[in-house]
Write a protein that holds these residues in place. Structure first.
Motif, PDB file in Angstrom:
ATOM      1  N   GLU A  80       0.827  -1.208   0.000  1.00  0.00           N
ATOM      2  CA  GLU A  80       0.000   0.000   0.000  1.00  0.00           C
ATOM      3  C   GLU A  80       0.864   1.262   0.000  1.00  0.00           C
ATOM      4  O   GLU A  80       0.623   2.197  -0.774  1.00  0.00           O
ATOM      5  CB  GLU A  80      -0.904  -0.007   1.236  1.00  0.00           C
ATOM      6  CG  GLU A  80      -1.838   1.189   1.312  1.00  0.00           C
ATOM      7  CD  GLU A  80      -2.742   1.137   2.525  1.00  0.00           C
ATOM      8  OE1 GLU A  80      -3.459   2.119   2.773  1.00  0.00           O
ATOM      9  OE2 GLU A  80      -2.719   0.102   3.240  1.00  0.00           O
ATOM     10  N   VAL A  81       1.895   1.281   0.841  1.00  0.00           N
ATOM     11  CA  VAL A  81       2.791   2.433   0.880  1.00  0.00           C
ATOM     12  C   VAL A  81       3.571   2.555  -0.427  1.00  0.00           C
ATOM     13  O   VAL A  81       3.765   3.653  -0.953  1.00  0.00           O
ATOM     14  CB  VAL A  81       3.756   2.329   2.083  1.00  0.00           C
ATOM     15  CG1 VAL A  81       4.797   3.446   2.048  1.00  0.00           C
ATOM     16  CG2 VAL A  81       2.980   2.386   3.383  1.00  0.00           C
ATOM     17  N   TYR A  82       3.996   1.421  -0.960  1.00  0.00           N
ATOM     18  CA  TYR A  82       4.758   1.439  -2.216  1.00  0.00           C
ATOM     19  C   TYR A  82       3.937   2.079  -3.335  1.00  0.00           C
ATOM     20  O   TYR A  82       4.416   2.972  -4.056  1.00  0.00           O
ATOM     21  CB  TYR A  82       5.164   0.016  -2.601  1.00  0.00           C
ATOM     22  CG  TYR A  82       5.663  -0.097  -4.025  1.00  0.00           C
ATOM     23  CD1 TYR A  82       6.942   0.347  -4.378  1.00  0.00           C
ATOM     24  CD2 TYR A  82       4.850  -0.622  -5.013  1.00  0.00           C
ATOM     25  CE1 TYR A  82       7.388   0.273  -5.686  1.00  0.00           C
ATOM     26  CE2 TYR A  82       5.284  -0.718  -6.324  1.00  0.00           C
ATOM     27  CZ  TYR A  82       6.561  -0.262  -6.658  1.00  0.00           C
ATOM     28  OH  TYR A  82       6.990  -0.343  -7.960  1.00  0.00           O
ATOM     29  N   HIS A  83       2.700   1.630  -3.504  1.00  0.00           N
ATOM     30  CA  HIS A  83       1.877   2.146  -4.607  1.00  0.00           C
ATOM     31  C   HIS A  83       1.522   3.612  -4.392  1.00  0.00           C
ATOM     32  O   HIS A  83       1.440   4.382  -5.366  1.00  0.00           O
ATOM     33  CB  HIS A  83       0.614   1.305  -4.751  1.00  0.00           C
ATOM     34  CG  HIS A  83       0.863  -0.058  -5.320  1.00  0.00           C
ATOM     35  ND1 HIS A  83       1.301  -0.260  -6.615  1.00  0.00           N
ATOM     36  CD2 HIS A  83       0.754  -1.295  -4.767  1.00  0.00           C
ATOM     37  CE1 HIS A  83       1.446  -1.554  -6.845  1.00  0.00           C
ATOM     38  NE2 HIS A  83       1.118  -2.211  -5.742  1.00  0.00           N
ATOM     39  N   SER A  84       1.310   4.025  -3.142  1.00  0.00           N
ATOM     40  CA  SER A  84       1.023   5.425  -2.865  1.00  0.00           C
ATOM     41  C   SER A  84       2.220   6.316  -3.231  1.00  0.00           C
ATOM     42  O   SER A  84       2.071   7.354  -3.894  1.00  0.00           O
ATOM     43  CB  SER A  84       0.675   5.599  -1.388  1.00  0.00           C
ATOM     44  OG  SER A  84       0.487   6.961  -1.068  1.00  0.00           O
ATOM     45  N   ASN A  85       3.407   5.910  -2.813  1.00  0.00           N
ATOM     46  CA  ASN A  85       4.610   6.683  -3.122  1.00  0.00           C
ATOM     47  C   ASN A  85       4.922   6.666  -4.614  1.00  0.00           C
ATOM     48  O   ASN A  85       5.379   7.664  -5.194  1.00  0.00           O
ATOM     49  CB  ASN A  85       5.806   6.155  -2.331  1.00  0.00           C
ATOM     50  CG  ASN A  85       5.678   6.443  -0.845  1.00  0.00           C
ATOM     51  OD1 ASN A  85       4.748   7.120  -0.414  1.00  0.00           O
ATOM     52  ND2 ASN A  85       6.596   5.935  -0.052  1.00  0.00           N
ATOM     53  N   LYS A  86       4.677   5.521  -5.231  1.00  0.00           N
ATOM     54  CA  LYS A  86       4.922   5.417  -6.678  1.00  0.00           C
ATOM     55  C   LYS A  86       3.994   6.347  -7.452  1.00  0.00           C
ATOM     56  O   LYS A  86       4.405   6.995  -8.423  1.00  0.00           O
ATOM     57  CB  LYS A  86       4.715   3.974  -7.136  1.00  0.00           C
ATOM     58  CG  LYS A  86       5.002   3.739  -8.619  1.00  0.00           C
ATOM     59  CD  LYS A  86       4.858   2.265  -8.951  1.00  0.00           C
ATOM     60  CE  LYS A  86       5.181   2.023 -10.422  1.00  0.00           C
ATOM     61  NZ  LYS A  86       4.204   2.677 -11.321  1.00  0.00           N
TER      62      LYS A  86
END
Length: 310
Positions: A80-86
């Motif tokens: 979830e954090v990865y996709h948000s930052n991406k």
């Protein structure tokens, strides 16, 4: 069978019968009873062992399911954090790319307008360059300020320690990885010329149940901290050492328990084999022992066998 043998057999039968009638000990009855008892206990051992095996397998399987569920939750959080930052990086990249294209187009148009002396277009493209440059500066500041990294760690020491010290509890449960069977040593019978009567196992051969009033442990010098120990007060007056042990062994493997004045609603010192056990226990300042809430405090000093807690 000769007459002498028949007489001997009859005499023995009469002797045994009379002993049984008078309630006296009979080796025949005793041997038969002991063998029957062994057979029954063998059945009980097999049954209890099968149940304990199932208990261990089911318990470990439940832990595996919990670990799998927790793994999915943790990995889900990472994704979830990865996709948000991406998405933040992708959106910012798109904005800057568009601004760059607009700036390039306005700069080219302005140069052409200057070349042909078109003042109106020079002014138009000049305003566009100014607006786009301002927007690019804003985006540049956002890029320098954004934090899209992912850090963190997975501290597993306490959980690994709990799993390592996971043990069966209650009854005659064997210790983890080192099952201890009750052993009864039987001496070889003496020669036939020396009559010998075996005595039943004495109570001293059995492992006694631990009492609450155990001898105080060897203590460090006055004023030295005891990182592997805790102090517990408010222990119920009818609590046994086993009750205290069952309450705290979930925090870590216990080395020794020393409790005093239980009849007055007393206190106990719990010594863990490793410091982390005491640390985890101190993170749980209220525990329930035999239905009563007890307090967990740090065991800071040992003064001549007396303990002062802070």
């Amino acid at each position: 069978m000769c007459i002498r043998d028949r007489v001997s057999t009859q005499s023995t039968g009469i002797f045994v019968s009379k002993m049984a009638q008078h309630g006296e000990w009979s080796w025949q009855v005793a041997a038969e009873h002991a063998l029957n008892t062994i057979t029954e206990r063998r059945r009980t051992l097999d049954h209890d062992t099968d149940q304990l095996r199932a208990t261990v397998r089911n318990g470990i399987e439940s832990l595996r399911r919990l670990l799998d569920e927790r793994e999915a939750q943790l990995l889900g959080g990472v994704e979830e954090v990865y996709h948000s930052n991406k998405k933040t990086l992708d959106d910012t990249e798109h904005n800057i790319t568009q601004l760059r294209a607009g700036l390039a187009s306005s700069a080219d148009g302005m140069q052409k307008a200057v070349a042909i002396g078109d003042i109106n277009n020079v002014v138009v493209h000049g305003k566009r360059l100014e607006e786009a440059s301002g927007q690019l500066k804003q985006q540049e500041g956002l890029v320098h300020a954004m934090d899209t990294g992912i850090g963190g760690s997975l501290p597993i020491e306490a959980t690994a320690h709990s799993i390592t010290n996971l043990a069966l509890a209650g009854g005659n449960a064997p210790s983890a990885g080192n099952a201890t069977a009750t052993s009864y040593t039987q001496s070889m019978p003496p020669p036939a010329s020396q009559p010998h009567y075996s005595e039943p196992p004495q109570a001293s051969m059995m492992t006694p149940a631990s009492g609450m009033r155990s001898a105080p442990p060897a203590t460090p010098a006055t004023g030295e901290t005891v990182p592997n120990a805790i102090y517990v007060n408010g222990v119920p007056h009818d609590a046994s050492e086993l009750d205290v042990r069952e309450t705290f062994e979930r925090f870590g493997e216990i080395k020794m328990i020393n409790a005093r004045h239980i009849s007055t609603g007393g206190f106990a010192f719990v010594f863990f084999k490793q410091d982390i056990g005491a640390k985890i226990a101190l993170d749980n300042p209220r525990v329930v022992i035999k239905g009563k809430t007890a307090n967990v405090l740090a065991k800071k000093q040992i003064l001549g066998g007396r303990t002062s807690e802070i």
